[in-house]
Design a protein around this motif. Structure first.
Motif, PDB file in Angstrom:
ATOM      1  N   ALA A  54       0.835  -1.206   0.000  1.00 54.14           N
ATOM      2  CA  ALA A  54       0.000   0.000   0.000  1.00 54.14           C
ATOM      3  C   ALA A  54       0.867   1.253   0.000  1.00 54.14           C
ATOM      4  CB  ALA A  54      -0.938  -0.006   1.203  1.00 54.14           C
ATOM      5  N   VAL A  55       1.922   1.250   0.796  1.00 52.25           N
ATOM      6  CA  VAL A  55       2.830   2.396   0.841  1.00 52.25           C
ATOM      7  C   VAL A  55       3.494   2.597  -0.515  1.00 52.25           C
ATOM      8  CG1 VAL A  55       4.952   3.288   1.872  1.00 52.25           C
ATOM      9  CG2 VAL A  55       3.213   2.231   3.326  1.00 52.25           C
ATOM     10  N   GLU A  56       3.938   1.502  -1.137  1.00 47.58           N
ATOM     11  CA  GLU A  56       4.611   1.610  -2.442  1.00 47.58           C
ATOM     12  C   GLU A  56       3.666   2.150  -3.507  1.00 47.58           C
ATOM     13  OE1 GLU A  56       7.712   0.136  -3.806  1.00 47.58           O
ATOM     14  OE2 GLU A  56       8.481  -1.074  -2.162  1.00 47.58           O
ATOM     15  N   ILE A  57       2.441   1.643  -3.560  1.00 47.13           N
ATOM     16  CA  ILE A  57       1.475   2.092  -4.567  1.00 47.13           C
ATOM     17  C   ILE A  57       1.151   3.572  -4.386  1.00 47.13           C
ATOM     18  CG2 ILE A  57      -0.905   1.826  -5.364  1.00 47.13           C
ATOM     19  CD1 ILE A  57      -0.601  -1.186  -4.603  1.00 47.13           C
ATOM     20  N   ALA A  58       0.929   3.980  -3.145  1.00 50.43           N
ATOM     21  CA  ALA A  58       0.602   5.377  -2.881  1.00 50.43           C
ATOM     22  C   ALA A  58       1.760   6.288  -3.262  1.00 50.43           C
ATOM     23  CB  ALA A  58       0.236   5.564  -1.409  1.00 50.43           C
ATOM     24  N   ASP A  59       2.987   5.867  -2.952  1.00 46.48           N
ATOM     25  CA  ASP A  59       4.143   6.677  -3.320  1.00 46.48           C
ATOM     26  C   ASP A  59       4.281   6.773  -4.833  1.00 46.48           C
ATOM     27  OD1 ASP A  59       6.914   7.880  -2.373  1.00 46.48           O
ATOM     28  OD2 ASP A  59       7.339   6.513  -4.041  1.00 46.48           O
ATOM     29  N   LEU A 116      -4.007   6.157   7.167  1.00 51.12           N
ATOM     30  CA  LEU A 116      -3.262   6.587   8.352  1.00 51.12           C
ATOM     31  C   LEU A 116      -2.423   7.788   7.957  1.00 51.12           C
ATOM     32  CD1 LEU A 116      -1.888   3.067   9.441  1.00 51.12           C
ATOM     33  CD2 LEU A 116      -3.836   4.259  10.465  1.00 51.12           C
ATOM     34  N   ASP A 117      -2.071   8.621   8.938  1.00 47.44           N
ATOM     35  CA  ASP A 117      -1.143   9.679   8.573  1.00 47.44           C
ATOM     36  C   ASP A 117       0.271   9.110   8.528  1.00 47.44           C
ATOM     37  OD1 ASP A 117       0.027   9.763  11.181  1.00 47.44           O
ATOM     38  OD2 ASP A 117      -1.448  11.239  11.844  1.00 47.44           O
ATOM     39  N   ARG A 118       1.199   9.869   7.973  1.00 46.32           N
ATOM     40  CA  ARG A 118       2.552   9.362   7.753  1.00 46.32           C
ATOM     41  C   ARG A 118       3.195   8.869   9.053  1.00 46.32           C
ATOM     42  NH1 ARG A 118       6.108  10.013   3.548  1.00 46.32           N
ATOM     43  NH2 ARG A 118       4.557  11.373   2.538  1.00 46.32           N
ATOM     44  N   ALA A 119       3.040   9.602  10.123  1.00 47.79           N
ATOM     45  CA  ALA A 119       3.648   9.202  11.390  1.00 47.79           C
ATOM     46  C   ALA A 119       3.085   7.872  11.885  1.00 47.79           C
ATOM     47  CB  ALA A 119       3.442  10.296  12.436  1.00 47.79           C
ATOM     48  N   GLU A 120       1.778   7.646  11.683  1.00 49.42           N
ATOM     49  CA  GLU A 120       1.175   6.382  12.109  1.00 49.42           C
ATOM     50  C   GLU A 120       1.679   5.216  11.258  1.00 49.42           C
ATOM     51  OE1 GLU A 120      -3.226   7.272  13.802  1.00 49.42           O
ATOM     52  OE2 GLU A 120      -2.892   7.905  11.713  1.00 49.42           O
ATOM     53  N   HIS A 121       1.841   5.445   9.948  1.00 48.84           N
ATOM     54  CA  HIS A 121       2.430   4.403   9.106  1.00 48.84           C
ATOM     55  C   HIS A 121       3.818   4.020   9.610  1.00 48.84           C
ATOM     56  CE1 HIS A 121      -0.486   3.936   5.860  1.00 48.84           C
ATOM     57  NE2 HIS A 121      -0.615   5.251   5.778  1.00 48.84           N
ATOM     58  N   ILE A 122       4.634   5.030   9.867  1.00 52.99           N
ATOM     59  CA  ILE A 122       6.003   4.773  10.328  1.00 52.99           C
ATOM     60  C   ILE A 122       5.986   4.030  11.653  1.00 52.99           C
ATOM     61  CG2 ILE A 122       8.122   5.875  11.148  1.00 52.99           C
ATOM     62  CD1 ILE A 122       7.574   8.120   9.104  1.00 52.99           C
ATOM     63  N   GLU A 123       5.153   4.470  12.584  1.00 54.26           N
ATOM     64  CA  GLU A 123       5.119   3.822  13.903  1.00 54.26           C
ATOM     65  C   GLU A 123       4.708   2.367  13.790  1.00 54.26           C
ATOM     66  OE1 GLU A 123       3.973   2.220  17.551  1.00 54.26           O
ATOM     67  OE2 GLU A 123       2.496   2.650  15.982  1.00 54.26           O
ATOM     68  N   ARG A 124       3.693   2.088  12.985  1.00 51.73           N
ATOM     69  CA  ARG A 124       3.233   0.702  12.841  1.00 51.73           C
ATOM     70  C   ARG A 124       4.318  -0.190  12.253  1.00 51.73           C
ATOM     71  NH1 ARG A 124      -2.927  -0.728  11.359  1.00 51.73           N
ATOM     72  NH2 ARG A 124      -3.991   0.660  12.826  1.00 51.73           N
ATOM     73  N   LEU A 125       4.941   0.275  11.179  1.00 49.07           N
ATOM     74  CA  LEU A 125       5.933  -0.567  10.517  1.00 49.07           C
ATOM     75  C   LEU A 125       7.207  -0.702  11.355  1.00 49.07           C
ATOM     76  CD1 LEU A 125       5.469   0.719   6.862  1.00 49.07           C
ATOM     77  CD2 LEU A 125       4.849  -1.540   7.742  1.00 49.07           C
ATOM     78  N   ALA A 126       7.659   0.386  11.928  1.00 45.23           N
ATOM     79  CA  ALA A 126       8.887   0.323  12.726  1.00 45.23           C
ATOM     80  C   ALA A 126       8.717  -0.550  13.960  1.00 45.23           C
ATOM     81  CB  ALA A 126       9.326   1.736  13.129  1.00 45.23           C
ATOM     82  N   TYR A 169      12.028  -0.784   2.624  1.00 43.65           N
ATOM     83  CA  TYR A 169      11.768   0.214   1.582  1.00 43.65           C
ATOM     84  C   TYR A 169      10.488   1.002   1.845  1.00 43.65           C
ATOM     85  CZ  TYR A 169      15.694  -0.459  -1.518  1.00 43.65           C
ATOM     86  OH  TYR A 169      16.959  -0.452  -2.044  1.00 43.65           O
ATOM     87  N   ALA A 170       9.496   0.395   2.489  1.00 43.99           N
ATOM     88  CA  ALA A 170       8.306   1.167   2.857  1.00 43.99           C
ATOM     89  C   ALA A 170       8.673   2.274   3.835  1.00 43.99           C
ATOM     90  CB  ALA A 170       7.249   0.246   3.458  1.00 43.99           C
ATOM     91  N   LEU A 171       9.480   1.938   4.829  1.00 45.78           N
ATOM     92  CA  LEU A 171       9.942   2.966   5.759  1.00 45.78           C
ATOM     93  C   LEU A 171      10.762   4.031   5.031  1.00 45.78           C
ATOM     94  CD1 LEU A 171      10.916   0.714   8.803  1.00 45.78           C
ATOM     95  CD2 LEU A 171       9.122   2.475   8.789  1.00 45.78           C
ATOM     96  N   ASP A 172      11.607   3.607   4.103  1.00 44.20           N
ATOM     97  CA  ASP A 172      12.427   4.544   3.349  1.00 44.20           C
ATOM     98  C   ASP A 172      11.552   5.525   2.557  1.00 44.20           C
ATOM     99  OD1 ASP A 172      15.212   5.200   2.518  1.00 44.20           O
ATOM    100  OD2 ASP A 172      14.468   4.672   0.531  1.00 44.20           O
ATOM    101  N   LEU A 173      10.494   5.016   1.919  1.00 36.49           N
ATOM    102  CA  LEU A 173       9.592   5.888   1.171  1.00 36.49           C
ATOM    103  C   LEU A 173       8.865   6.870   2.081  1.00 36.49           C
ATOM    104  CD1 LEU A 173       8.041   3.272  -1.283  1.00 36.49           C
ATOM    105  CD2 LEU A 173       9.721   5.033  -1.841  1.00 36.49           C
ATOM    106  N   ARG A 196       8.056   6.567 -11.557  1.00 39.52           N
ATOM    107  CA  ARG A 196       9.288   5.769 -11.590  1.00 39.52           C
ATOM    108  C   ARG A 196       9.413   5.080 -10.240  1.00 39.52           C
ATOM    109  NH1 ARG A 196      13.862   6.585 -14.893  1.00 39.52           N
ATOM    110  NH2 ARG A 196      15.777   5.611 -14.105  1.00 39.52           N
ATOM    111  N   PRO A 197       9.548   3.761 -10.204  1.00 45.46           N
ATOM    112  CA  PRO A 197       9.606   3.061  -8.914  1.00 45.46           C
ATOM    113  C   PRO A 197      10.744   3.566  -8.038  1.00 45.46           C
ATOM    114  CG  PRO A 197       9.274   1.503 -10.721  1.00 45.46           C
ATOM    115  CD  PRO A 197       9.571   2.825 -11.350  1.00 45.46           C
TER     116      PRO A 197
END
Length: 578
Positions: free
Chosen positions: A255-260, A270-280, A320-324, A559-560
């Motif tokens: 989902a993160v890759e497609i949105a990016d 989710l907002d960006r901070a919530e995405h990061i918190e969940r994945l990290a 890579y999701a965190l990186d994006l 571009r990916p």
């Protein structure tokens, strides 16, 4: 009168069959109709000469100053011809064609319906109304063996070389050299006709120009539908690959890759901070690895790293999701930072190269990607000196000199394991670290040979893994075997690569399902043919790779930047391999 014919347009309001299908006249016309056609040709006016076995439709408006119609040629229903028209033999002006001004056609030219060849122009100086200004004419020249599709416009002064093909709806404003396949507005070169054997469809799904416009429209559609596709995969608390599937770590990352890729933002659930918190927060403190949702962290092997399971791919997908999202793993990935060169070599020697090259390549992909994350973000936990050099040294000295690859083919699946393993291996190592692959041209030969294996490719058999694992190696190898890719003609086996990519691109674009995205495809290696996040994320990257192989990726507008990014990863020190 023959029951197959209709009366001439002069005597009936009904549609005249021969006017619209003039190729039937020579075989089917009665003597009465032949006599009427001879009279039609004699009465054309101007300086007119018509060859043998020709046909000029009664309904065509033909008012030439000079007409030379070569043998076995015809002017079909409602064509409009004025000025000077000269043709070689076997030329056809199909219904509603316009030829005005000075138009010169070679031999064997096919002009599609509703096409305009405009061999004249108006002056348009600003000091006088256009209708008062003089006309000019340089003429339109078309060579031998040319096919111009329907609804094309060719403007004054253009020369189209021998053997060209012009896609439907094109507007040709500049000369085209011999053998050019062109399309679009303005018309652009797609490829050399000789490269594809002439058997590919010029138009892509939706009946467009054969390339760039189809890609642009596809990308616009994907962007317009991206938010809905992501919402479809949100169950209120987690991301799922598709409705009815269980939540997974990869679904969140996809989902993160497609949105990016399509929206240049984080998914809106989710907002960006919530995405990061969940994945990290998924990273295990002891090992630095990420288990599947609801599962315990995997136990590492004696050398500190794992051998198999979802945690291996999560090194890629979560990293890579965190990186994006502008973040990174909060701690280093264990096992990689502590592994010695001798331990790494022992692990490489023990991988299942003979009968499981895909798994061997996947392990190297994960290990090298873990090393990359540690090097980029955790300077306090560097790699043991020499381990990365040991990895590339081992790979460079173990590559098969005949194929440039690792592993052995089998009678059961051919090169499937070898090629798929090559993609994973080189993605994480040579590609990610910006190192040249060994024997690039041998790799291209082996991969193209594999792409013809009917057990894995063809109608109903293509899946995202198999197509990606051909497209990426071809892309990677063309960057160092010739002109730098992007459809360059001096790339090794450019014609074969572009022909393969064109066919796969046409098939891929047609597989998009509105509001749902792409399905992964048939087989047991992925989630199946139903559209979902994994299939959508992978095929979006594949479409970019295929489009870039034929020189049209710019039309996509994306571009990916994640797992399938084409460039080496950022922030890595250069390697020096003896």
């Amino acid at each position: 009168m023959d029951h197959r014919e209709q009366p001439s347009a002069q005597s009936s309001d009904r549609v005249d069959r021969f006017d619209h299908c003039p190729w039937l006249f020579e075989k089917e016309a009665t003597e009465e109709r032949r006599a009427a056609q001879r009279e039609r040709q004699r009465s054309l006016g101007g300086d007119s000469a018509v060859g043998e076995r020709c046909y000029v439709a009664e309904s065509a408006a033909v008012f030439p100053d000079l007409l030379r119609l070569g043998d076995d040629s015809y002017i079909a229903a409602h064509a409009y011809v004025t000025g000077t028209l000269t043709t070689g033999t076997d030329c056809t002006l199909n219904p509603f064609t316009v030829a005005r001004g000075t138009v010169r056609l070679g031999t064997g030219v096919r002009i599609g319906a509703h096409t305009s060849l405009l061999g004249f122009n108006h002056s348009m100086a600003p000091d006088e109304p256009i209708f008062r200004q003089p006309q000019s004419s340089r003429g339109v020249t078309v060579g031998d063996d040319v096919w111009i599709g329907s609804h094309v416009v060719v403007v004054d002064g253009v020369t189209i070389g021998d053997h060209c093909v012009i896609g439907a709806g094109a507007v040709v404003t500049k000369d085209l050299p011999a053998w050019t396949v062109a399309a679009g507005n303005p018309a652009r070169r797609i490829r050399d006709r000789r490269e594809s054997g002439g058997r590919e469809r010029l138009s892509t799904p939706g009946g467009d120009d054969g390339g760039g416009d189809a890609l642009a429209r596809f990308a616009d559609t994907a962007r317009d539908q991206a938010a809905g596709i992501l919402a479809r995969a949100w169950n209120g608390d987690h991301y799922i690959d598709r409705p009815g599937a269980a939540p997974t770590v990869r679904a969140h990352c996809d989902a993160v890759e497609i949105a990016d890729l399509l929206l240049s933002s984080a998914p809106e659930q989710l907002d960006r901070a919530e995405h990061i918190e969940r994945l990290a927060s998924l990273q295990d403190e002891a090992t630095g690895l990420v288990a599947e949702l609801g599962e315990q962290p995997p136990a590492p092997d004696p050398d500190g790293f794992v051998s198999e399971g979802p945690a291996l791919y999560h090194v890629l997908s979560v990293g890579y999701a965190l990186d994006l999202l502008g973040a990174s793993f909060p701690q280093p990935i264990g096992g990689v930072s502590d592994m010695t060169a001798s331990q790494l070599v022992a692990r490489l020697e023990g991988l299942p190269w003979r009968d499981g090259a895909w798994g061997a390549g996947a392990w190297i992909d994960s290990w090298a990607t873990a090393a990359h994350w540690n090097l980029r973000h955790h300077a306090a936990a560097p790699l043991v000196p020499g381990t990365l050099e040991a990895l590339f040294g081992w790979l460079l000295t173990r590559a098969d000199p005949w194929t440039g690859m690792w592993g052995s083919p089998s009678t059961a699946v051919g090169r499937l394991q070898v090629v798929n393993g090559y993609y994973r291996l080189t993605r994480g190592s040579f590609g990610q670290f910006g190192m040249p692959v060994p024997s690039a041209e041998r790799v291209v030969d082996a991969v193209l040979d594999h792409s013809r294996d009917a057990r894995h490719f063809g109608a109903g058999r293509d899946n995202a893994c198999n197509v990606l694992d051909v497209a990426h190696p071809l892309w990677l190898c063309t960057r160092q075997s010739g002109g730098g890719g992007g459809g360059a003609d001096d790339t090794y086996r450019a014609a074969d690569i572009r022909a393969w990519a064109e066919r796969r691109l046409t098939t891929a674009l047609a597989a998009w399902q509105d509001g749902k995205g792409f399905g992964f495809g048939p087989g047991t290696a992925g989630p199946g043919p139903e559209p979902g996040l994994q299939g959508t994320e992978m095929w979006l990257a594949i479409v970019w790779l295929l489009a870039d192989l034929v020189g049209r990726s710019d039309r996509l507008g994306y571009r990916p930047r994640g797992v399938h990014r084409p460039e080496p990863a950022d922030g890595l020190r250069p390697l020096r391999i003896p």
